[in-house]
Design a protein around this motif. Structure first.
Motif, PDB file in Angstrom:
ATOM      1  N   ASP A  86      -6.821   1.251  -4.648  1.00 49.01           N
ATOM      2  CA  ASP A  86      -5.560   1.979  -4.779  1.00 49.01           C
ATOM      3  C   ASP A  86      -4.461   1.166  -4.090  1.00 49.01           C
ATOM      4  OD1 ASP A  86      -3.367   3.828  -3.911  1.00 49.01           O
ATOM      5  OD2 ASP A  86      -4.595   5.303  -4.974  1.00 49.01           O
ATOM      6  N   ASN A  87      -3.527   0.652  -4.872  1.00 49.29           N
ATOM      7  CA  ASN A  87      -2.489  -0.223  -4.320  1.00 49.29           C
ATOM      8  C   ASN A  87      -1.578   0.480  -3.323  1.00 49.29           C
ATOM      9  OD1 ASN A  87      -3.216  -2.626  -5.640  1.00 49.29           O
ATOM     10  ND2 ASN A  87      -2.182  -1.987  -7.512  1.00 49.29           N
ATOM     11  N   CYS A  88      -1.380   1.783  -3.487  1.00 54.26           N
ATOM     12  CA  CYS A  88      -0.553   2.519  -2.521  1.00 54.26           C
ATOM     13  C   CYS A  88      -1.264   2.634  -1.180  1.00 54.26           C
ATOM     14  CB  CYS A  88      -0.204   3.897  -3.073  1.00 54.26           C
ATOM     15  SG  CYS A  88       0.968   3.868  -4.441  1.00 54.26           S
ATOM     16  N   ASP A  89      -2.562   2.900  -1.207  1.00 57.46           N
ATOM     17  CA  ASP A  89      -3.316   2.942   0.046  1.00 57.46           C
ATOM     18  C   ASP A  89      -3.306   1.570   0.719  1.00 57.46           C
ATOM     19  OD1 ASP A  89      -4.037   5.636  -0.070  1.00 57.46           O
ATOM     20  OD2 ASP A  89      -5.828   5.227  -1.263  1.00 57.46           O
ATOM     21  N   ILE A  90      -3.488   0.520  -0.067  1.00 57.21           N
ATOM     22  CA  ILE A  90      -3.504  -0.834   0.499  1.00 57.21           C
ATOM     23  C   ILE A  90      -2.155  -1.182   1.122  1.00 57.21           C
ATOM     24  CG2 ILE A  90      -3.694  -3.281  -0.100  1.00 57.21           C
ATOM     25  CD1 ILE A  90      -5.788  -2.406  -2.231  1.00 57.21           C
ATOM     26  N   GLU A  91      -1.070  -0.822   0.460  1.00 51.53           N
ATOM     27  CA  GLU A  91       0.254  -1.069   1.015  1.00 51.53           C
ATOM     28  C   GLU A  91       0.455  -0.276   2.311  1.00 51.53           C
ATOM     29  OE1 GLU A  91       4.147  -2.873   0.915  1.00 51.53           O
ATOM     30  OE2 GLU A  91       2.179  -3.307   0.039  1.00 51.53           O
ATOM     31  N   PHE A  92      -0.078   0.915   2.360  1.00 50.90           N
ATOM     32  CA  PHE A  92      -0.036   1.747   3.576  1.00 50.90           C
ATOM     33  C   PHE A  92      -0.664   0.995   4.738  1.00 50.90           C
ATOM     34  CE2 PHE A  92      -2.293   5.251   5.968  1.00 50.90           C
ATOM     35  CZ  PHE A  92      -1.169   5.815   6.545  1.00 50.90           C
ATOM     36  N   PHE A  93      -1.837   0.415   4.511  1.00 52.99           N
ATOM     37  CA  PHE A  93      -2.513  -0.335   5.568  1.00 52.99           C
ATOM     38  C   PHE A  93      -1.728  -1.586   5.952  1.00 52.99           C
ATOM     39  CE2 PHE A  93      -6.414   1.300   3.143  1.00 52.99           C
ATOM     40  CZ  PHE A  93      -6.321   2.530   3.751  1.00 52.99           C
ATOM     41  N   LYS A  94      -1.200  -2.286   4.960  1.00 51.37           N
ATOM     42  CA  LYS A  94      -0.458  -3.521   5.238  1.00 51.37           C
ATOM     43  C   LYS A  94       0.784  -3.263   6.086  1.00 51.37           C
ATOM     44  CE  LYS A  94      -1.656  -6.338   1.168  1.00 51.37           C
ATOM     45  NZ  LYS A  94      -1.101  -6.945  -0.078  1.00 51.37           N
ATOM     46  N   LEU A  95       1.535  -2.241   5.739  1.00 52.40           N
ATOM     47  CA  LEU A  95       2.770  -1.954   6.461  1.00 52.40           C
ATOM     48  C   LEU A  95       2.496  -1.537   7.904  1.00 52.40           C
ATOM     49  CD1 LEU A  95       4.809  -0.077   3.691  1.00 52.40           C
ATOM     50  CD2 LEU A  95       5.155  -2.405   4.533  1.00 52.40           C
ATOM     51  N   LEU A  96       1.437  -0.740   8.099  1.00 50.63           N
ATOM     52  CA  LEU A  96       1.106  -0.336   9.466  1.00 50.63           C
ATOM     53  C   LEU A  96       0.549  -1.505  10.270  1.00 50.63           C
ATOM     54  CD1 LEU A  96      -0.383   3.225   8.924  1.00 50.63           C
ATOM     55  CD2 LEU A  96       1.756   2.635  10.068  1.00 50.63           C
ATOM     56  N   ALA A  97      -0.228  -2.384   9.616  1.00 49.21           N
ATOM     57  CA  ALA A  97      -0.760  -3.557  10.315  1.00 49.21           C
ATOM     58  C   ALA A  97       0.360  -4.499  10.740  1.00 49.21           C
ATOM     59  CB  ALA A  97      -1.755  -4.290   9.419  1.00 49.21           C
ATOM     60  N   ALA A  98       1.429  -4.579   9.947  1.00 45.84           N
ATOM     61  CA  ALA A  98       2.568  -5.427  10.298  1.00 45.84           C
ATOM     62  C   ALA A  98       3.301  -4.882  11.516  1.00 45.84           C
ATOM     63  CB  ALA A  98       3.521  -5.543   9.110  1.00 45.84           C
ATOM     64  N   LYS A  99       3.218  -3.587  11.717  1.00 51.00           N
ATOM     65  CA  LYS A  99       3.927  -2.945  12.830  1.00 51.00           C
ATOM     66  C   LYS A  99       3.078  -2.856  14.095  1.00 51.00           C
ATOM     67  CE  LYS A  99       6.993   0.966  13.741  1.00 51.00           C
ATOM     68  NZ  LYS A  99       8.153   0.083  13.924  1.00 51.00           N
ATOM     69  N   TYR A 100       1.753  -2.714  13.935  1.00 52.47           N
ATOM     70  CA  TYR A 100       0.872  -2.515  15.080  1.00 52.47           C
ATOM     71  C   TYR A 100      -0.173  -3.634  15.144  1.00 52.47           C
ATOM     72  CZ  TYR A 100       2.888   2.118  15.661  1.00 52.47           C
ATOM     73  OH  TYR A 100       3.757   3.144  15.877  1.00 52.47           O
ATOM     74  N   PRO A 101      -0.042  -4.560  16.111  1.00 56.76           N
ATOM     75  CA  PRO A 101      -0.981  -5.684  16.223  1.00 56.76           C
ATOM     76  C   PRO A 101      -2.429  -5.250  16.450  1.00 56.76           C
ATOM     77  CG  PRO A 101       0.996  -6.074  17.541  1.00 56.76           C
ATOM     78  CD  PRO A 101       1.057  -4.644  17.088  1.00 56.76           C
TER      79      PRO A 101
END
Length: 342
Positions: A43-58
């Protein structure tokens, strides 16, 4: 590091509608050195969710399926090869664990360190058939009849109406009242008894002994096969609680009863008293809003993994089974059987 160990949490991810509640609770835990998100979805929306949070939280470390393919739980096993660092304790969380005790991670890590004789340890889980059995025999919950200790029990594991009643019993009597400690059952060993691994802890050095190779069903492997081969037992810390939302066959009924929303409402209110969690939750909600605005664009992107190709006959069979399952759930709900008596 904590008591000489690095502490790593991981989740086979996942679904953002559940993880919006899990992320704040995990990321706010100071004891954790890292949060490994196993990206096991197309699911590309779920994957984008993870990517955006990973960019914010090391603290978030995205791990991609090493075989470049996803087939639900069948492709989770490959991720365990990333879980065998020395002097590391791993905490696996299902993506639909919706509530944790505020000091869950410290309590469970201490329990893990204090019980090295066990292969894995687990908390007491609301909506887990074997945990419900333990609550029953300890006199913490009264069911309509005696139900035995089966992981795939036809009522405690399978019936959505039972799960809805159990969650409502917990929310009304123990969560919103702050009395959940009354459900504590103490430490209980489990040997050669399969249970659902909604959250388990293990030592990285133990998995390193067999190169992190997990054979077949990972629940069967961790709860039965490997501890039996090693001559070890597993143990539940009955003095530490979490709430697991649903098994697949329960989900339709729980959604119909609004159970997830009730947990969300409670958490959002409770987090107002915990600024560090509230801040993370606000970030998570902002990311969800951004994804909702781009949903059509994201879903139009090609999948990042291969998926299992189904024939027309298998697709039809799958739809038929899903339809029949929904009918059974509806009938079960309409019967109005009361399973949880108090």
């Amino acid at each position: 590091m904590y008591r000489g160990y690095k502490i790593v949490c991981n989740t086979a991810a996942g679904r953002r509608r559940y993880m919006q509640y899990l992320f704040p609770q995990v990321l706010a835990a100071d004891i954790l050195d890292r949060y490994d998100v196993w990206v096991n979805t197309v699911d590309n929306c779920d994957i984008e969710f993870f990517k955006l949070l990973a960019a914010k939280y090391p603290k978030i470390n995205l791990i991609w399926q090493p075989d470049k393919r996803v087939d639900g739980i069948a492709t989770i096993n490959a991720f365990y090869k990333f879980c065998m660092e020395e002097d590391t304790i791993y905490i696996k969380m299902d993506d639909d664990v919706v509530w944790l005790e505020p000091d869950y991670f410290k309590k469970m890590v201490d329990f893990r360190i204090d019980h090295p004789e066990c292969f894995i340890v687990s908390p007491l889980v609301i909506n887990n058939a074997v945990s419900t059995y333990l609550l029953q025999v300890q006199g913490k919950v009264k069911l309509c009849k005696y139900m035995n200790a089966q992981c795939n029990h036809r009522i405690m594991w399978k019936r959505g109406s039972f799960a809805a009643q159990l969650h409502q019993w917990f929310i009304d009597n123990y969560l919103t009242t702050g009395k959940y400690q009354e459900l504590y059952c103490g430490a209980t060993p489990w040997a050669m008894n399969r249970f659902s691994i909604n959250s388990i802890l293990w030592f990285g050095k133990d998995l390193k002994q067999f190169d992190g190779i997990v054979q077949g069903d990972d629940e069967e492997f961790f709860s039965c096969l490997k501890p039996t081969q090693l001559g070890k037992m597993n143990m539940v810390n009955g003095d530490c609680l979490i709430a697991h939302f649903a098994f697949a066959q329960q989900r339709w009924m729980l959604d119909r009863c609004g159970i997830l929303g009730q947990y969300g409402k409670y958490l959002f209110e409770e987090w107002k008293t915990r600024p560090e969690v509230q801040r993370i939750s606000d970030d998570v909600q902002a990311v969800l809003t951004a994804i909702a605005q781009r949903e059509a664009e994201l879903q139009a992107l090609p999948p990042i993994y291969e998926t299992r190709k189904l024939s027309a006959g298998k697709k039809l069979k799958r739809r038929w089974k899903a339809w029949m399952k929904q009918l059974r759930c509806q009938w079960d709900g309409y019967k109005g059987t009361k399973y949880v008596m108090g």
